[in-house]
Design a protein around this motif. Structure first.
Motif, PDB file in Angstrom:
ATOM      1  N   THR A  24     -56.421  16.553 -38.360  1.00 52.45           N
ATOM      2  CA  THR A  24     -55.878  17.410 -37.308  1.00 52.45           C
ATOM      3  C   THR A  24     -55.468  18.741 -37.915  1.00 52.45           C
ATOM      4  O   THR A  24     -55.371  18.880 -39.147  1.00 52.45           O
ATOM      5  N   LEU A  25     -55.203  19.696 -37.056  1.00 48.84           N
ATOM      6  CA  LEU A  25     -54.746  20.995 -37.526  1.00 48.84           C
ATOM      7  C   LEU A  25     -53.448  20.846 -38.303  1.00 48.84           C
ATOM      8  O   LEU A  25     -53.290  21.442 -39.386  1.00 48.84           O
ATOM      9  N   ALA A  28     -50.665  20.921 -43.536  1.00 44.51           N
ATOM     10  CA  ALA A  28     -49.833  20.241 -44.532  1.00 44.51           C
ATOM     11  C   ALA A  28     -50.595  20.095 -45.851  1.00 44.51           C
ATOM     12  O   ALA A  28     -50.022  20.304 -46.931  1.00 44.51           O
ATOM     13  N   LEU A  29     -51.876  19.751 -45.778  1.00 48.33           N
ATOM     14  CA  LEU A  29     -52.689  19.639 -46.990  1.00 48.33           C
ATOM     15  C   LEU A  29     -52.819  20.995 -47.678  1.00 48.33           C
ATOM     16  O   LEU A  29     -52.716  21.094 -48.909  1.00 48.33           O
ATOM     17  N   TRP A  30     -53.048  22.036 -46.885  1.00 46.01           N
ATOM     18  CA  TRP A  30     -53.171  23.384 -47.450  1.00 46.01           C
ATOM     19  C   TRP A  30     -51.887  23.777 -48.179  1.00 46.01           C
ATOM     20  O   TRP A  30     -51.937  24.275 -49.311  1.00 46.01           O
ATOM     21  N   LEU A  53     -59.701  18.306 -47.465  1.00 41.45           N
ATOM     22  CA  LEU A  53     -59.876  19.472 -46.594  1.00 41.45           C
ATOM     23  C   LEU A  53     -61.360  19.751 -46.344  1.00 41.45           C
ATOM     24  O   LEU A  53     -61.755  20.056 -45.214  1.00 41.45           O
ATOM     25  N   GLU A  54     -62.163  19.645 -47.384  1.00 44.19           N
ATOM     26  CA  GLU A  54     -63.597  19.900 -47.238  1.00 44.19           C
ATOM     27  C   GLU A  54     -64.282  18.844 -46.387  1.00 44.19           C
ATOM     28  O   GLU A  54     -65.250  19.136 -45.682  1.00 44.19           O
ATOM     29  N   ALA A  55     -63.787  17.608 -46.444  1.00 45.67           N
ATOM     30  CA  ALA A  55     -64.387  16.522 -45.672  1.00 45.67           C
ATOM     31  C   ALA A  55     -64.135  16.682 -44.184  1.00 45.67           C
ATOM     32  O   ALA A  55     -64.916  16.213 -43.358  1.00 45.67           O
ATOM     33  N   GLY A  56     -63.055  17.372 -43.832  1.00 48.02           N
ATOM     34  CA  GLY A  56     -62.728  17.557 -42.422  1.00 48.02           C
ATOM     35  C   GLY A  56     -62.187  16.276 -41.808  1.00 48.02           C
ATOM     36  O   GLY A  56     -61.800  15.344 -42.509  1.00 48.02           O
ATOM     37  N   GLY A  57     -62.177  16.239 -40.499  1.00 46.28           N
ATOM     38  CA  GLY A  57     -61.716  15.053 -39.801  1.00 46.28           C
ATOM     39  C   GLY A  57     -60.208  14.922 -39.717  1.00 46.28           C
ATOM     40  O   GLY A  57     -59.702  13.885 -39.308  1.00 46.28           O
TER      41      GLY A  57
END
Length: 79
Positions: A31-32, A37-39, A25-29
């Motif tokens: 999609t929303l 889903a990660l959150w 999540l911190e790395a970004g890149g």
């Protein structure tokens, strides 16, 4: 949990996966949709870790209380 055959991961496994989720999540890149889903997965893993830690705390508290009760009982017999 999706089925009755799945078991919750152990504390270390959940913690390690949570660390990886946060890193991604911190790395970004992503999609929303991927980020959401990660959150959600991170929230599930945090709950697993919290449950393990609360269980460990309860076991420690019970052990300490039992130790105090034993000490109190021994003191009564010596007087």
């Amino acid at each position: 949990m999706a089925s009755g055959t799945e078991t919750a991961p152990g504390y270390e496994q959940a913690r390690d996966e949570l660390i990886e989720v946060v890193r991604r999540l911190e790395a970004g890149g992503t999609t929303l949709e991927e980020s959401l889903a990660l959150w959600e997965r991170g929230e599930e893993l945090a709950k697993v870790c919290r449950n393990w830690l609360e269980g460990a705390r309860a076991r420690l508290d019970a052990s300490l209380a039992a130790g105090r009760a034993e000490e109190d009982g021994e003191g009564d017999g010596a007087e």
